[in-house]
Write a protein that holds these residues in place. Structure first.
Motif, short mmCIF file in Angstrom:
data_model
loop_
_atom_site.label_atom_id
_atom_site.label_comp_id
_atom_site.label_asym_id
_atom_site.label_seq_id
_atom_site.Cartn_x
_atom_site.Cartn_y
_atom_site.Cartn_z
N LEU A 127 -16.35 67.19 110.65
CA LEU A 127 -15.88 67.30 112.03
C LEU A 127 -14.80 66.24 112.21
CD1 LEU A 127 -19.27 67.57 113.96
CD2 LEU A 127 -17.88 69.41 113.01
N PRO A 128 -13.63 66.62 112.74
CA PRO A 128 -12.55 65.65 112.84
C PRO A 128 -12.80 64.57 113.89
CG PRO A 128 -11.94 67.68 113.95
CD PRO A 128 -13.27 67.93 113.28
N ALA A 129 -12.25 63.39 113.64
CA ALA A 129 -12.30 62.31 114.63
C ALA A 129 -11.76 62.85 115.95
CB ALA A 129 -11.46 61.13 114.16
N GLY A 130 -12.43 62.50 117.05
CA GLY A 130 -11.95 62.88 118.38
C GLY A 130 -12.49 64.19 118.92
N ILE A 131 -13.19 64.99 118.11
CA ILE A 131 -13.74 66.26 118.61
C ILE A 131 -15.06 65.97 119.33
CG2 ILE A 131 -15.05 66.86 116.52
CD1 ILE A 131 -14.28 69.80 117.00
N TYR A 132 -15.22 66.56 120.51
CA TYR A 132 -16.51 66.46 121.20
C TYR A 132 -17.52 67.33 120.46
CZ TYR A 132 -14.61 63.97 125.24
OH TYR A 132 -14.05 63.03 126.07
N HIS A 133 -18.69 66.77 120.20
CA HIS A 133 -19.72 67.49 119.46
C HIS A 133 -21.09 66.89 119.77
CE1 HIS A 133 -18.98 63.96 116.94
NE2 HIS A 133 -20.20 64.15 116.44
N ARG A 134 -22.11 67.54 119.20
CA ARG A 134 -23.50 67.07 119.29
C ARG A 134 -24.26 67.73 118.15
NH1 ARG A 134 -24.84 70.48 124.82
NH2 ARG A 134 -24.82 72.52 123.83
N PHE A 135 -25.46 67.21 117.87
CA PHE A 135 -26.28 67.74 116.79
C PHE A 135 -27.72 67.87 117.26
CE2 PHE A 135 -29.30 67.17 113.33
CZ PHE A 135 -28.90 68.17 112.48
N THR A 136 -28.38 68.93 116.81
CA THR A 136 -29.81 69.09 117.03
C THR A 136 -30.42 69.76 115.80
OG1 THR A 136 -31.53 69.91 118.54
CG2 THR A 136 -29.64 71.35 118.18
N LEU A 137 -31.69 69.48 115.58
CA LEU A 137 -32.42 70.19 114.55
C LEU A 137 -32.62 71.64 114.98
CD1 LEU A 137 -35.17 67.50 113.89
CD2 LEU A 137 -33.23 68.07 112.41
N ASP A 138 -32.93 72.51 114.03
CA ASP A 138 -33.33 73.86 114.40
C ASP A 138 -34.85 73.86 114.62
OD1 ASP A 138 -34.46 74.03 111.81
OD2 ASP A 138 -32.81 75.23 111.03
N GLU A 139 -35.43 75.01 114.75
CA GLU A 139 -36.86 75.10 115.12
C GLU A 139 -37.81 74.60 114.03
OE1 GLU A 139 -37.44 78.50 118.29
OE2 GLU A 139 -36.20 79.22 116.62
N ARG A 140 -37.31 74.37 112.83
CA ARG A 140 -38.15 73.80 111.77
C ARG A 140 -38.39 72.31 111.99
NH1 ARG A 140 -34.69 76.00 106.84
NH2 ARG A 140 -33.12 75.66 108.43
N ASP A 141 -37.57 71.68 112.83
CA ASP A 141 -37.71 70.26 113.15
C ASP A 141 -37.57 69.34 111.93
OD1 ASP A 141 -37.75 69.44 115.75
OD2 ASP A 141 -39.91 69.36 115.94
N TYR A 142 -36.69 69.71 111.01
CA TYR A 142 -36.53 68.94 109.78
C TYR A 142 -35.16 69.16 109.16
CZ TYR A 142 -36.91 67.83 104.81
OH TYR A 142 -36.69 67.35 103.55
N VAL A 143 -34.52 68.07 108.78
CA VAL A 143 -33.32 68.16 107.97
C VAL A 143 -33.23 66.91 107.10
CG1 VAL A 143 -31.64 67.04 109.54
CG2 VAL A 143 -30.86 68.80 107.95
N LYS A 144 -32.81 67.12 105.88
CA LYS A 144 -32.45 66.03 104.97
C LYS A 144 -30.97 66.21 104.70
CE LYS A 144 -33.40 64.24 100.33
NZ LYS A 144 -34.20 64.47 99.10
N GLY A 169 -7.09 61.43 121.88
CA GLY A 169 -5.69 61.80 122.13
C GLY A 169 -5.03 62.41 120.90
N ARG A 170 -5.28 61.82 119.73
CA ARG A 170 -4.72 62.36 118.48
C ARG A 170 -5.29 63.75 118.21
NH1 ARG A 170 -5.65 57.13 116.53
NH2 ARG A 170 -7.46 57.88 115.37
N TYR A 171 -6.60 63.92 118.45
CA TYR A 171 -7.22 65.22 118.21
C TYR A 171 -6.62 66.29 119.13
CZ TYR A 171 -10.52 69.02 117.98
OH TYR A 171 -11.06 70.27 117.85
N VAL A 172 -6.51 66.00 120.42
CA VAL A 172 -5.95 66.95 121.38
C VAL A 172 -4.50 67.30 120.98
CG1 VAL A 172 -5.29 67.28 123.80
CG2 VAL A 172 -7.52 66.31 123.24
N ALA A 173 -3.74 66.32 120.55
CA ALA A 173 -2.35 66.56 120.12
C ALA A 173 -2.33 67.47 118.90
CB ALA A 173 -1.65 65.24 119.82
N SER A 174 -3.29 67.30 117.98
CA SER A 174 -3.33 68.16 116.79
C SER A 174 -3.66 69.60 117.17
CB SER A 174 -4.34 67.63 115.77
OG SER A 174 -5.67 67.90 116.16
N LEU A 175 -4.49 69.79 118.20
CA LEU A 175 -4.80 71.15 118.67
C LEU A 175 -3.55 71.82 119.24
CD1 LEU A 175 -8.25 70.80 120.49
CD2 LEU A 175 -7.80 71.71 118.21
N ALA A 176 -2.75 71.05 119.97
CA ALA A 176 -1.53 71.60 120.57
C ALA A 176 -0.56 72.04 119.48
CB ALA A 176 -0.88 70.56 121.47
N GLN A 177 -0.53 71.34 118.36
CA GLN A 177 0.37 71.70 117.26
C GLN A 177 -0.07 72.98 116.55
OE1 GLN A 177 0.44 68.24 114.76
NE2 GLN A 177 1.94 67.20 116.05
#
Length: 179
Positions: A127-144, A169-177
């Motif tokens: 995921l690029p620097a500056g992108i809004y994101h979040r993470f969650t486990l799936d219903e197995r409730d486990y990740v390695k 700001g850099r990320y938004v500018a890259s989207l515009a390009q």
């Protein structure tokens, strides 16, 4: 191959798929336009995988560790999983390689709509620097997962709103390009 889709607006358990109805799948090209990169690797041979080593060398991913997220393995599990699900950004790319289990990375598209990316064993994502994101486990409730960085790890998350952060700001500018 990775599976991604636009999310519904439900506030239900975030570990559920939350597919919009009607279904609106998202392909790799649309993810690439957002700066999200993806590879499918053989997680059973991650310790000696020439393909992983090639990616690490090409992209300068010099630092690595492995984290297991589940109630029995992660101290302060409830607090940390809530923190991971807060919408945020980082000053550096976020690179994760799922070695077992699964979860979801949610990212914002150009119109600020949520796209859910299902991460399963063998999926490597950047995921690029500056992108809004979040993470969650799936219903197995486990990740390695393997966490990779360019240089030393930086764990600082900037919760939304963080539009004043230079990486945003850099990320938004890259989207515009790419538009």
């Amino acid at each position: 191959m990775v599976e991604a889709w636009y999310m519904d607006e439900s506030a239900d358990d975030p570990r559920r798929p939350h597919r919009a109805e009607p279904s609106r799948p998202v392909g790799l090209e649309q993810l690439r336009q957002l700066g999200v990169l993806y590879w499918k690797l053989d997680a059973d041979k991650y310790e000696n995988d020439p393909e992983l080593e090639k990616i690490r060398k090409e992209r300068n991913y010099s630092w690595m560790d492995i984290i297991t997220i589940c109630k029995d393995k992660l101290p302060n599990y409830e607090e940390k999983t809530k923190m991971f699900y807060e919408e945020h950004l980082h000053l550096d790319d976020e690179i994760r390689y799922v070695l077992d289990g699964g979860g979801y990375f949610d990212v914002r598209d150009k119109d600020d709509k949520w796209i859910r990316i299902s991460m399963q064993k063998g999926d490597l994502i950047t995921l690029p620097a500056g992108i809004y994101h979040r993470f969650t486990l799936d219903e197995r409730d486990y990740v390695k997962a393997m966490r990779l960085f360019v240089g030393d790890p930086v764990w600082t998350a900037y919760n939304r709103p963080a539009d004043h952060v230079e990486a945003r700001g850099r990320y938004v500018a890259s989207l515009a390009q790419t538009a």
